[in-house]
Design a protein around this motif. Structure first.
Motif, PDB file in Angstrom:
ATOM      1  N   UNK A 309       0.743  -1.178   0.055  1.00 37.44           N
ATOM      2  CA  UNK A 309       0.075   0.015  -0.012  1.00 37.44           C
ATOM      3  C   UNK A 309       0.944   1.148  -0.124  1.00 37.44           C
ATOM      4  N   UNK A 310       0.483   2.340   0.389  1.00 36.27           N
ATOM      5  CA  UNK A 310       1.258   3.675   0.419  1.00 36.27           C
ATOM      6  C   UNK A 310       0.519   4.729   1.343  1.00 36.27           C
ATOM      7  N   UNK A 311       1.506   5.453   1.723  1.00 36.93           N
ATOM      8  CA  UNK A 311       1.151   6.761   2.540  1.00 36.93           C
ATOM      9  C   UNK A 311       1.457   7.844   1.237  1.00 36.93           C
ATOM     10  N   UNK A 312       0.527   8.790   1.020  1.00 38.16           N
ATOM     11  CA  UNK A 312       0.548   9.752  -0.046  1.00 38.16           C
ATOM     12  C   UNK A 312       0.236  10.857   0.394  1.00 38.16           C
ATOM     13  N   UNK A 313       1.194  11.995   0.337  1.00 39.77           N
ATOM     14  CA  UNK A 313       0.624  13.115   0.669  1.00 39.77           C
ATOM     15  C   UNK A 313       0.521  14.240  -0.373  1.00 39.77           C
ATOM     16  N   UNK A 382       2.718  -1.037   4.355  1.00 38.67           N
ATOM     17  CA  UNK A 382       2.035  -2.206   4.528  1.00 38.67           C
ATOM     18  C   UNK A 382       0.597  -1.997   3.976  1.00 38.67           C
ATOM     19  N   UNK A 383       0.058  -3.093   3.478  1.00 38.19           N
ATOM     20  CA  UNK A 383      -1.250  -3.253   3.074  1.00 38.19           C
ATOM     21  C   UNK A 383      -2.303  -3.854   4.445  1.00 38.19           C
ATOM     22  N   UNK A 384      -2.192  -2.816   5.461  1.00 39.53           N
ATOM     23  CA  UNK A 384      -2.948  -3.321   6.607  1.00 39.53           C
ATOM     24  C   UNK A 384      -4.076  -2.099   6.990  1.00 39.53           C
ATOM     25  N   UNK A 432     -12.275  -1.780  -1.469  1.00 35.62           N
ATOM     26  CA  UNK A 432     -12.711  -2.724  -0.243  1.00 35.62           C
ATOM     27  C   UNK A 432     -11.934  -4.302  -0.281  1.00 35.62           C
ATOM     28  N   UNK A 433     -11.730  -4.702   0.884  1.00 37.69           N
ATOM     29  CA  UNK A 433     -11.169  -6.100   0.858  1.00 37.69           C
ATOM     30  C   UNK A 433      -9.590  -6.168   0.579  1.00 37.69           C
ATOM     31  N   UNK A 434      -9.098  -5.115   0.426  1.00 40.32           N
ATOM     32  CA  UNK A 434      -7.714  -5.314  -0.059  1.00 40.32           C
ATOM     33  C   UNK A 434      -6.729  -4.898   0.944  1.00 40.32           C
ATOM     34  N   UNK A 435      -7.214  -4.353   2.112  1.00 38.78           N
ATOM     35  CA  UNK A 435      -6.145  -3.613   2.939  1.00 38.78           C
ATOM     36  C   UNK A 435      -5.489  -2.621   2.450  1.00 38.78           C
ATOM     37  N   UNK A 436      -5.900  -1.976   1.517  1.00 36.51           N
ATOM     38  CA  UNK A 436      -5.305  -1.032   0.820  1.00 36.51           C
ATOM     39  C   UNK A 436      -4.189  -1.291  -0.025  1.00 36.51           C
TER      40      UNK A 436
END
Length: 519
Positions: A309-313, A382-384, A432-436
Motif C-alpha cells: 500500500x502507500x502513504x500519499x501526501x 504495508x497493506x493493513x 474494499x477487501x484489499x487492506x489498501x
C-alpha cells in the motif's frame, strides 16, 4: 449483447470502448463521482491534485485504442515526451538523472559512479530489453498462461536461452547485484519492483524489464492520468457507452426465472444484462463485496500475498534546495531495513520517497518560475488498512519521517507542510477487501504471475479487468487487462450457442435520474 461493467477505472474504460466498437450495448456503473478509479484527483484547499498513478508508459497501447475508433490519442490529450525519466538522490551531494536518451544515461552514470558502472548499465540495459522482447507478446499482451509450461510453449520450447533470460527464479535484488557493483545503482533499479507493489528482495528478476519499458518512453499528460480517463470516457460516450456515476453496485445476481445475470444497485434498482465485467480487485469479489454468487467466481488473495500500500501526501507548498524535475526519487540509506519495516506491518522509519512535482516538466530545467507548486509524495507502506487504524499521532510521525528523508537529500519542504494524507485506510475504502493493497497480488516468487486472476472467472458470464488482474499493475497493464476482458468475452460469445427468452430481450435496465449517464 448487453454488457454491464462495474468500475470506471482504466481497465473498465478501455473494455467499454472496445466492446462498444464491436456493436455491443455497454453500461458502466461507478461508485465515485467521475471516471478514473485510482487515477483520480482530490481537491486540497481548493486545488485539484493528482492522487493516483503519475507515470505514463507504453503509449502505443492507448494509441491503438483510439486508432481502433478512428481517432488519434493526441487529439484528446496533450502529451509531452519526458527528457528526464527521473531524478534520483541518496543525500544532498549524490544525485543522478536518467534520460530518455540511453547514451545520456550511460554518460551520467559514468560521471556518477565511474566507467565500470557505465559498462554495467549498458549490459543491464541489453538484458532488460531482451526480457521485455521475450514477454511482450507471449505474456503482457496475451491471455494469462495457465502454467509455466504454457508460457514456455508461447515463448518457444526451443528458445531455452530466452526463457532463462527473463530470470524468473532469481530475485530482482540478486540479479541487480550481479549486474551492478555500485550498491546505489542496485537500489535505483531495484525500485522498479515497487511499480507493481512488490519488494525487490522477493520479486523475480523478470521485473528488470521495467527499466526497458521506461527507456522506450515516458510521457507527461497535461492534466495527468485523470485527463486520460476522461478522454476514454468521452470516446466511449461517442460510441454509445452509457456511464452511471455515484451508482454503487451492491450485488451481482442471477435472475431466478431464467438464469441471466443482473446487478443490484445501492439505490434499489436492478439492472439486467447478458455479461458482466468487474473492473475491481478480484478479492472484492472473493470476499463477498458483491454478494454470495460472485464470491464463488474467483479465489481470494491471502493477506500475506497482498501488494504494497502507500502513504500519499497531496500538497500545494513552497519548496527550495533540491532542483525538482517532474519525477523524483530520494532513497533511504538502508533499503533492507526499509522493507523489513514494511514486512513487519509498519511504515518505514527511514523511508525512500517518490515526489511527483506536478507543475514541473521533465526536461533538464531545474527551477520552477515562482510561488507554490503541487506535489504528490509517496512512501511505500504495508497493506493493513483493514486491520490497523492510522492515528493522528502516527500520521504526524510518518510526515516527519518523510520530511527528514527529503531534507537529507537537500529538499526543503514548507514546514508545517499543508497537505492531505492518504493512508492504507483510505485505499481500503477505495478498494474494499484489499487492506489498501494498491496493486492487487504482490509479484513475489516465480509463480506469482500464474496466480494472478485472469479475465475469465469460474462463472461463464462474469469477467475481470483492472490492475489487479493479468497482466498486472500500472496504467498500460490495466488497459491491456480491459482489452483481454473484451476479447475473452467476445470469443466466448462466438463459441457458445445463443438463446435469450423473449421476456428479457434488451435487459431489465430501469433508468432513473440517479443512475442516468453523467454528461
Amino acid at each position: 449483447m448487453k454488457v454491464a461493467i462495474i468500475g470506471a477505472g482504466i481497465g473498465g474504460l478501455v473494455c467499454a470502448v472496445s466492446l462498444a466498437l464491436e456493436g455491443h450495448e455497454v453500461e458502466v456503473f461507478e461508485k465515485e463521482a467521475g471516471p478514473g478509479g485510482k487515477a483520480r484527483r482530490i481537491a486540497v484547499s481548493g486545488t485539484e491534485i493528482d492522487a493516483g498513478p503519475t507515470v505514463f508508459t507504453m503509449r502505443d497501447v492507448f494509441d491503438d485504442v483510439f486508432a481502433h475508433a478512428g481517432e488519434r490519442l493526441e487529439d484528446h490529450v496533450i502529451l509531452t515526451k519526458a527528457e528526464v525519466l527521473a531524478r534520483h538522490a541518496w543525500n544532498d551531494s549524490e544525485h543522478l538523472d536518467l534520460f530518455a536518451d540511453q547514451q545520456r544515461s550511460e554518460n551520467a552514470i559514468g560521471q556518477f559512479a565511474g566507467a565500470k558502472a557505465a559498462a554495467e548499465f549498458r549490459s543491464f540495459s541489453q538484458t532488460a530489453a531482451r526480457a521485455y522482447a521475450v514477454l511482450e507478446d507471449s505474456f503482457m499482451r496475451a491471455s494469462k498462461p495457465s502454467t509455466p509450461l504454457a508460457l514456455s510453449w508461447r515463448i518457444g520450447l526451443g528458445r531455452l536461452s530466452d526463457q532463462l533470460a527473463i530470470r524468473p527464479f532469481s530475485s530482482l535484488w540478486n540479479v541487480l547485484g550481479r549486474h551492478f557493483s555500485d550498491p546505489r545503482l542496485q537500489q535505483l533499479f531495484g525500485r522498479y519492483a515497487t511499480y507493481c507493489g512488490s519488494s525487490p528482495f522477493e520479486a523475480p528478476g523478470t521485473l528488470s524489464l521495467v527499466a526497458h519499458l521506461e527507456q522506450r518512453g515516458v510521457w507527461l499528460i497535461d492534466g495527468g492520468i485523470h485527463a486520460l480517463a476522461k478522454a476514454l470516457q468521452a470516446l466511449g460516450e461517442k460510441h454509445g457507452v452509457r456511464y452511471h456515476f455515484q451508482a454503487s453496485v451492491d450485488a451481482i445476481l442471477t435472475h431466478a426465472a431464467h438464469g441471466t445475470p443482473a446487478l443490484s444497485l445501492a439505490n434499489g434498482e436492478r439492472i439486467g444484462c447478458d455479461k458482466i465485467v468487474a473492473n475491481c480487485d478480484p478479492n472484492a469479489l472473493a470476499r463477498g463485496c458483491f454478494g454470495p454468487k460472485a464470491s464463488k467466481s474467483v479465489a481470494p488473495t491471502p493477506e500475506r500475498e497482498r501488494s504494497l500500500s502507500a502513504l500519499v501526501w497531496l500538497a500545494e507548498a513552497q519548496t527550495s534546495g533540491f532542483a525538482l524535475t517532474h519525477h523524483n526519487v530520494m532513497f533511504s540509506p538502508d533499503y533492507i531495513d526499509e522493507f523489513q519495516d514494511i514486512a513487519e506491518g509498519k511504515p518505514p522509519a527511514d523511508p525512500s520517497i517518490y515526489i511527483c512535482a506536478l507543475d514541473r516538466d521533465a526536461g533538464s530545467g531545474v527551477e520552477l518560475a515562482t510561488g507554490r507548486e503541487r506535489l504528490q509524495i509517496i512512501v511505500n507502506a504495508p497493506a493493513n488498512g483493514d486491520t490497523h487504524e492510522y492515528s493522528a499521532e502516527e500520521k504526524d510521525q510518518c510526515t516527519r519521517a518523510m520530511m527528514r528523508s527529503a531534507q537529507r537529500c537537500g529538499l526543503r519542504l514548507e514546514d508545517p507542510l499543508p497537505h492531505h494524507l492518504l493512508t492504507p485506510n483510505a485505499f481500503e475504502t477505495l478498494s474494499p477487501s484489499t487492506g489498501g493493497a494498491i496493486y492487487g497480488r504482490a509479484s513475489h516468487g516465480w509463480a506469482a504471475s500464474f496466480r494472478r486472476q485472469a479475465a475469465r472467472t469460474k462463472i461463464p458470464w462474469l469477467y475481470c479487468a483492472g490492475g489487479a488482474t493479468h497482466p498486472g499493475a500500472g496504467v498500460p497493464m490495466a488497459a491491456l487487462s480491459g482489452l483481454q476482458a473484451a476479447r475473452s468475452l467476445m470469443e466466448d460469445r462466438a463459441s457458445t450457442p445463443r438463446f435469450h427468452p423473449a421476456a428479457t430481450a434488451g435487459g431489465m435496465s430501469m433508468q432513473s435520474a440517479k443512475t442516468a449517464s453523467t454528461p
